[in-house]
Design a protein around this motif. Structure first.
Motif, short mmCIF file in Angstrom:
data_model
loop_
_atom_site.label_atom_id
_atom_site.label_comp_id
_atom_site.label_asym_id
_atom_site.label_seq_id
_atom_site.Cartn_x
_atom_site.Cartn_y
_atom_site.Cartn_z
N VAL A 78 -0.24 4.72 5.30
CA VAL A 78 -1.33 4.98 6.34
C VAL A 78 -2.63 5.24 5.98
O VAL A 78 -3.68 4.72 6.41
CB VAL A 78 -0.90 6.11 7.26
CG1 VAL A 78 -2.02 6.42 8.38
CG2 VAL A 78 0.55 5.53 8.25
N TYR A 79 -2.70 5.96 4.95
CA TYR A 79 -3.97 6.44 4.33
C TYR A 79 -4.64 5.46 3.36
O TYR A 79 -5.94 5.09 3.37
CB TYR A 79 -3.77 7.82 3.51
CG TYR A 79 -3.75 9.00 4.32
CD1 TYR A 79 -4.02 8.87 5.84
CD2 TYR A 79 -2.99 9.87 3.70
CE1 TYR A 79 -3.87 9.88 6.34
CE2 TYR A 79 -2.52 11.04 4.54
CZ TYR A 79 -3.23 11.12 5.92
OH TYR A 79 -2.99 12.34 6.69
N GLN A 80 -3.78 4.61 2.61
CA GLN A 80 -4.32 3.92 1.33
C GLN A 80 -3.83 2.55 1.43
O GLN A 80 -4.18 1.73 0.54
CB GLN A 80 -4.09 4.44 0.22
CG GLN A 80 -5.00 5.82 -0.19
CD GLN A 80 -4.97 6.24 -1.50
OE1 GLN A 80 -4.14 6.04 -2.17
NE2 GLN A 80 -5.78 7.22 -1.97
N ARG A 81 -2.94 2.00 2.41
CA ARG A 81 -2.52 0.76 2.40
C ARG A 81 -1.59 0.22 1.29
O ARG A 81 -1.76 -0.73 0.70
CB ARG A 81 -3.40 -0.38 2.73
CG ARG A 81 -4.34 -0.20 4.10
CD ARG A 81 -3.65 -0.19 5.29
NE ARG A 81 -4.32 -0.08 6.34
CZ ARG A 81 -4.78 1.01 6.99
NH1 ARG A 81 -4.45 2.35 6.52
NH2 ARG A 81 -5.50 0.88 8.16
N ARG A 82 -0.60 1.29 0.81
CA ARG A 82 -0.16 1.08 -0.34
C ARG A 82 1.31 1.70 -0.40
O ARG A 82 1.24 2.93 0.04
CB ARG A 82 -0.57 1.17 -1.51
CG ARG A 82 -1.17 2.38 -2.06
CD ARG A 82 -1.95 2.99 -3.08
NE ARG A 82 -2.20 4.01 -3.54
CZ ARG A 82 -1.73 5.16 -4.29
NH1 ARG A 82 -0.75 4.62 -4.98
NH2 ARG A 82 -1.90 6.33 -4.40
N LEU A 83 2.15 1.28 -1.19
CA LEU A 83 3.48 1.79 -1.06
C LEU A 83 3.70 2.15 -2.74
O LEU A 83 4.23 1.12 -3.35
CB LEU A 83 4.80 1.13 -0.29
CG LEU A 83 4.68 0.77 1.12
CD1 LEU A 83 5.54 -0.28 1.72
CD2 LEU A 83 4.96 2.29 1.61
N PRO A 84 3.60 3.30 -3.20
CA PRO A 84 3.53 3.43 -4.65
C PRO A 84 5.13 3.07 -5.40
O PRO A 84 6.06 3.53 -4.92
CB PRO A 84 3.28 4.86 -4.89
CG PRO A 84 2.80 5.41 -3.53
CD PRO A 84 3.29 4.55 -2.41
N ASP A 85 4.90 2.36 -6.36
CA ASP A 85 6.04 1.90 -6.95
C ASP A 85 6.67 3.39 -7.54
O ASP A 85 8.12 3.52 -7.92
CB ASP A 85 5.93 1.17 -8.18
CG ASP A 85 5.45 -0.38 -7.82
OD1 ASP A 85 5.92 -0.83 -6.63
OD2 ASP A 85 5.02 -1.31 -8.55
N LEU A 86 5.95 4.15 -8.09
CA LEU A 86 6.55 5.64 -8.53
C LEU A 86 7.38 6.11 -7.46
O LEU A 86 8.14 7.06 -7.93
CB LEU A 86 5.31 6.48 -8.82
CG LEU A 86 5.46 7.80 -9.57
CD1 LEU A 86 6.10 7.44 -11.03
CD2 LEU A 86 4.12 8.52 -9.91
N LEU A 87 7.13 5.95 -6.41
CA LEU A 87 7.81 6.56 -5.12
C LEU A 87 9.38 5.66 -5.05
O LEU A 87 10.49 6.14 -4.87
CB LEU A 87 7.43 6.85 -4.11
CG LEU A 87 6.31 8.35 -3.96
CD1 LEU A 87 5.65 8.18 -2.81
CD2 LEU A 87 7.14 9.33 -4.20
N VAL A 88 9.04 4.58 -4.63
CA VAL A 88 10.12 3.53 -4.26
C VAL A 88 11.12 3.11 -5.23
O VAL A 88 12.03 3.23 -5.18
CB VAL A 88 9.43 2.28 -3.48
CG1 VAL A 88 10.42 1.11 -3.13
CG2 VAL A 88 8.54 2.70 -2.37
#
Length: 202
Positions: A78-88
């Protein structure tokens, strides 16, 4: 599948304890601070849904892992338009190990196929410029835990996500904006599928 009351209490306690950490994770990744009450509310709702609908303890732990990742990643999207690989990405081996621990070969095959199909479909969308690479990776993870339970769960999630994403896209176009985070729609569609699939499968 209904779990005993103690598991509801345990799930709710774990969600409330995880809330502050998830908020800090989002803050570290984005320099923005989500409302902690909202983070706790979303975490609590996810935990109670998992306790209600998980297909056994191992599936519950896998869904819990994905929920932790999803709450933080959804806010970051929502904030940065990205889904971090470090989490997923680290959630894949964790969910996979829990799946293998079941020893259920049918569930393993179904889960892997759903993950691959989800990644292929979102990969086509990514190639067409409709979704991002992060969405493709999240789709595979969600397909894994949804397919674990049933084919129907993955299909319902895909349909619900398409409806939610379409409504979101229409709203964005009406506001004359160009982009929007798709991760929250994917996560909400997944939650909807987990909630309703046992009823539709009857």
């Amino acid at each position: 599948m209904l779990f005993p009351g103690a598991l509801y209490i345990g799930a709710a306690t774990a969600a409330l304890l995880a809330g502050p950490g998830l908020g800090r994770c989002v803050a570290l990744a984005t320099d923005r601070h989500p409302d902690p009450r909202l983070v706790k509310a979303v975490s609590l709702a996810a935990a109670l849904l998992i306790a209600w609908r998980a297909d056994g303890l191992l599936h519950g732990f896998a869904l819990g892992t994905v929920a932790l990742v999803g709450v933080a990643a959804g806010w970051i999207d929502v904030y940065q338009r990205r889904l971090p690989d470090l989490l997923v990405l680290p959630a894949y081996p964790l969910a996979g190990a829990l799946l293998i621990a079941t020893g259920d070969h049918d569930a393993m095959l179904r889960a892997v196929l759903c993950a691959l199909i989800a990644m292929a479909l979102y990969g086509i969308g990514c190639a067409a410029g409709q979704v991002g690479y992060g969405d493709v990776k999240l789709a595979g993870l969600l397909g894994l835990v949804l397919g674990w339970a049933a084919w129907e769960a993955a299909a319902i999630a895909f349909a619900a996500t398409a409806l939610l994403g379409g409504a979101q896209a229409a709203a964005v176009l009406a506001m004359r904006r160009r982009d929007f985070p798709y991760g929250p729609a994917m996560l909400t569609g997944t939650a909807a599928a987990i909630a309703v699939e046992p009823w539709l499968a009857l």
